[in-house]
Design a protein around this motif. Structure first.
Motif, short mmCIF file in Angstrom:
data_model
loop_
_atom_site.label_atom_id
_atom_site.label_comp_id
_atom_site.label_asym_id
_atom_site.label_seq_id
_atom_site.Cartn_x
_atom_site.Cartn_y
_atom_site.Cartn_z
N THR B 4 62.95 61.07 -46.77
CA THR B 4 62.58 59.66 -46.17
C THR B 4 63.28 58.41 -47.04
O THR B 4 63.28 57.53 -46.30
N LEU B 5 63.57 58.91 -48.18
CA LEU B 5 64.41 57.73 -48.97
C LEU B 5 65.75 57.64 -48.91
O LEU B 5 66.44 56.63 -49.44
N SER B 6 66.52 58.61 -48.24
CA SER B 6 67.81 58.70 -47.95
C SER B 6 67.94 57.86 -46.88
O SER B 6 67.13 57.56 -45.97
N ALA B 7 69.21 57.58 -46.68
CA ALA B 7 69.57 56.49 -45.33
C ALA B 7 69.04 57.26 -44.30
O ALA B 7 69.34 58.25 -44.06
N LEU B 8 68.36 56.30 -43.37
CA LEU B 8 67.86 57.16 -42.19
C LEU B 8 69.20 57.30 -41.29
O LEU B 8 70.10 56.61 -41.39
N PRO B 9 69.01 58.05 -40.30
CA PRO B 9 69.81 58.16 -39.10
C PRO B 9 69.65 56.83 -38.45
O PRO B 9 68.82 56.23 -38.33
N PRO B 10 70.72 56.53 -37.81
CA PRO B 10 70.67 55.17 -36.57
C PRO B 10 69.41 55.59 -35.96
O PRO B 10 69.26 56.51 -35.55
N PRO B 11 68.96 54.30 -35.67
CA PRO B 11 67.74 54.64 -34.52
C PRO B 11 67.97 54.96 -33.30
O PRO B 11 69.28 54.89 -32.71
N THR B 12 67.10 55.80 -32.51
CA THR B 12 67.37 56.16 -31.20
C THR B 12 67.57 55.11 -30.20
O THR B 12 67.07 53.96 -30.46
N ALA B 13 68.28 55.24 -28.97
CA ALA B 13 68.28 54.12 -28.24
C ALA B 13 66.96 53.78 -27.70
O ALA B 13 66.69 52.48 -27.49
N ALA B 14 65.94 54.71 -27.78
CA ALA B 14 64.56 54.32 -27.07
C ALA B 14 63.99 53.54 -28.18
O ALA B 14 63.31 52.41 -27.86
N ALA B 15 64.01 53.86 -29.59
CA ALA B 15 63.50 52.93 -30.59
C ALA B 15 64.15 51.61 -30.52
O ALA B 15 63.35 50.67 -30.65
N ARG B 16 65.55 51.60 -30.20
CA ARG B 16 66.17 50.10 -30.39
C ARG B 16 65.54 49.59 -29.14
O ARG B 16 65.20 48.26 -29.48
N ASP B 17 65.51 49.97 -28.09
CA ASP B 17 64.99 49.13 -26.86
C ASP B 17 63.53 48.90 -27.08
O ASP B 17 63.35 47.55 -26.63
N LYS B 18 62.71 49.70 -27.50
CA LYS B 18 61.24 49.07 -27.97
C LYS B 18 61.28 47.90 -29.11
O LYS B 18 60.83 47.09 -28.81
N ALA B 19 62.35 48.28 -30.16
CA ALA B 19 62.15 47.13 -31.01
C ALA B 19 62.64 45.98 -30.48
O ALA B 19 62.20 44.76 -30.62
N LEU B 20 63.54 45.91 -29.55
CA LEU B 20 64.43 44.73 -28.81
C LEU B 20 63.18 43.74 -28.30
O LEU B 20 63.26 42.87 -28.17
N ARG B 21 62.57 44.65 -27.53
CA ARG B 21 61.52 44.23 -26.46
C ARG B 21 60.28 43.37 -27.36
O ARG B 21 60.05 42.47 -27.09
N LEU B 22 59.99 44.02 -28.56
CA LEU B 22 58.97 43.78 -29.17
C LEU B 22 59.59 42.47 -30.02
O LEU B 22 58.57 41.47 -30.17
#
Lengths: 474, 474
Positions: B4-22
């Motif tokens: 969990t402390l390593s660089a995360l993989p880039p967010p998924t498209a679904a996570a990105r879309d949710k974040a943008l909406r929020l």
């Protein structure tokens, strides 16, 4: 709120027996004290906090002994309370749940004084006054100087982040701890920090441990930054009609950019106590400032003159002309605690801080609430920092609840004036119930979580800092 | 070691879309930048570290905006990287996993300067040079002065625990942060610290956050201690045959109890670079010290004279006679980075610290390993603190692995000489792989656990500080 952080119940007989067996095997009988008559000396510190009788006191002689004791505590699941000189004022070294006391006062070697890099490495049992003497002999200076300098030890100083009068110019212990050898519950050793003044490698775990009151780790070697010893010191004593006039003088000094190393304040009640003890301060004096400047000789004289000018509202300003006169001015300050003690059967000294301009306002409020409650009080402290020791005095046990109300009102006033509950004595047992007056439940929760990282079972110095952990002794 | 402390993989498209909406719902479109051509400006800082393109940049205008962005990041489980001015030198503000960049540079109000209590309250986007100007106009002084003072911002200064030349006398940012408004992942607000200089209430969470490189919390208001502005400053420039002779002068100064506010060192390679850029330092000079003393006018002159005496092994000592001459001496120091940049296509400046007496030994070792590897190098830095910036220079990409070997050898030498990996730039991305050279796995593990207390999902500024978290960019 986690129950693991409250004072633990005393260990069971089985846990105690297991711990004693393991201690004896790891350390031999000579370092493990189990005689209750000897253990009872470790129940209290220099506060009013009460501890429970420990079943064993480990007199550590080395880092290996510290590790062994911490390993036993975890294996047997018994509480363990670290203790250096036991001079604390809030109960930090008091074994709230009995168990093992881990005494490090025997580890009293100054292991290194490096003149060129200006640092010292000390064991936790080194008495502060001994360190002062040793480094000053090398032309160096370790500024923190709590009143107990001749009896307190560095392990406790670092655990409590000790201050003292010279903090106004030089800062407190945290400003001088470069690195520590720290032992965790279970005996694991980590060495956060460094030997260089600068350093930003990882989180500042050293700073987190300084002032953590023995709840996160036990200190072995401590690496301390030193500064050059100031070649000249001058001391002035100024008498004022009241605290408000003295505060104007302090504001004049700071407003003029002066940074004396100490600005000590005594209020009218303190002067009264000192008169009763034989000091002949003039009757019209209602406040006293003891001011000390240091530096190169010429510069120090200039500073002293400017301090004198800042005190133009004083009834009288005395300047010590030599070391003997300086000592005489300070001896009165040092005797104060004893003079106050003579006045009363019970005394509780609360260490609080307010923005320095708010000192007169705080003292007005203290007078108001104490007068209303009929509680005697007197205040002295470090006016430059706004760090005051408000003393409450009483003679009969039945007065304690009333005093308690006065103390709680003091803390509420301190917070209302944007101050803090403790300047240099820590929270320990005595102030734990009041932490929520200053800090939000979120911030306290974060600190409990940090505690859990270091000590998941809550075995290391239980019953300290966090609300629900302790109770008032008076 | 926790993934969990390593660089995360880039967010998924679904996570990105949710974040943008929020984000859009919480902040409206004007504060949320999503155009990739605009977001690309937030991929890098002033280091060689590489980031990934964020899908959104929040331009926070208030604490509420910070809270909203942190709440969205947790709800949508996307990485979020705080950023003030983005002037860091180790990649602290670089979004390693893309996600959201939380930019606080727009929060640039100096909310309060309290002359009497000598403190300032600033928003995280206040540019350091603006704070310097504002407090100096009030007769006060904020000492930390990294080279980027005119462009770096206080939020980043506190996150990285910035230093600068004046740290020798005055200390670094950590010595001036009294308290912070800190926002945790999820948006929760805590306010550790205080407005008073003294204070030991609970753990020193403020100190833990200073230098935590944006991995534990995002800063809102920052309360800073100020000191009186020194009325006089004098600047001296001394030329020496070599670094060893300059180091003798530094030792003479500290041995005499002198504490200049700065002692800057330039080595022979740096002087050569500056000659190439048009500075006319005499050819036989192989080291330069730029020394500054401050205080009351008379005292400053005495100090300057004593500094001159300490430099009795110098080829030449120049004393600036007025502000114009002072500025001329400093301008050469400030131009240095540009002069060095002209010499080479690639440059990596490593910020390390050794005990000050070990500076010549470290530079000998650097010369030895670089000569063996055929790597060009030059060093300048803060000699009083032993804090050096060792620069490695190369022109062709294929040389990078060789440079990497020289850098690793530098770090090994620094540790062997009892120094530390970073004095003032932090660990960030670039030094994360080397943390185990200095710190034990136990100490690193403890810090990972502390990180987890603040940010269990590892969403806040992932890929920083801890080994496995980043990689070298060169």
């Amino acid at each position: 709120m986690s129950s693991t952080l409250s004072a633990l119940p005393p260990p069971t007989a089985a846990a105690r027996d297991k711990a004693l067996r393991l201690l004896e095997r790891a350390l031999g009988p000579s370092k493990v004290v189990t005689d209750p008559d000897a253990c009872v000396a470790f129940v209290r510190d220099e506060s009013e906090a009460e501890g429970a009788l420990p079943f064993a006191v480990v007199r550590a002689e080395s880092s290996a002994d510290i590790m062994a004791a911490l390993a036993v505590a975890r294996e047997a699941q018994v509480p363990i309370t670290p203790r250096a000189a036991g001079t604390g004022r809030t109960g930090g070294a008091v074994p709230r749940s009995g168990g093992i006391v881990l005494a490090t006062l025997g580890m009293n070697q100054i292991k290194e004084i490096d003149r060129r890099e200006m640092l010292a490495v000390v064991e936790p049992g080194v008495v502060l006054g001994d360190l002062h003497g040793a480094v000053e002999a090398e032309g160096l200076f370790y500024p923190p100087d709590p009143n107990s300098a001749e009896s307190c030890a560095l392990g406790g100083n670092v655990a409590e982040n000790a201050g003292g009068p010279r903090a106004f110019k030089y800062g407190v212990t945290r400003e001088y701890v470069l690195g520590v050898e720290a032992f965790l519950i279970g005996g694991q050793r980590v060495t956060p920090g460094r030997r260089t003044v600068k350093g930003v490698t990882g989180y500042d775990v050293t700073a987190l441990l300084v002032g953590s009151e023995g709840t996160l780790a036990v200190f072995g070697d401590i690496t301390l930054r030193l500064v050059p010893k100031p070649p000249a010191v001058m001391t002035l004593l100024a008498l004022f009609s009241d605290v408000r006039a003295a505060s104007v003088a302090v504001a004049n000094m700071t407003g003029a950019g002066l940074v004396p190393r100490c600005i000590e304040l005594l209020d009218s009640h303190t002067l009264e106590a000192m008169r009763a003890a034989g000091n002949d301060f003039r009757q019209e004096a209602g406040a006293l400032l003891l001011i000390e400047v240091d530096g190169e000789p010429g510069e120090t004289e200039v500073q002293a003159e400017r301090v004198g000018n800042a005190c133009d509202g004083a009834l009288e300003v005395l300047v010590a002309q030599d070391a003997g006169q300086r000592e005489k001015l300070w001896s009165a300050r040092r005797e104060m605690s004893r003079a106050v003690r003579k006045l009363t059967r019970f005394k509780l000294s609360e260490d609080v801080v307010v923005p320095r301009e708010q000192i007169p306002e705080l003292l007005d409020r203290v007078a108001q609430s104490c007068d209303a409650l009929g509680v005697r009080h007197l205040t002295y402290g470090h006016a430059g920092d706004g760090n005051l020791h408000v003393n409450f005095l009483w003679d009969h046990e039945h007065e304690a609840p009333t005093v308690e109300r006065a103390i709680e009102q003091l803390f509420r006033d301190v917070i209302a004036l944007r101050g803090t509950l403790s300047g240099e004595h820590g929270i320990g047992v005595l102030k734990a119930p009041y932490l929520p007056l200053e800090q939000s439940s979120e911030l306290i929760g974060l600190q409990r979580d940090i505690k859990r990282v270091f000590d998941p079972g809550g075995l290391l110095n239980p019953g300290k800092i966090f609300p629900g952990a302790g109770h008032r002794a008076c």
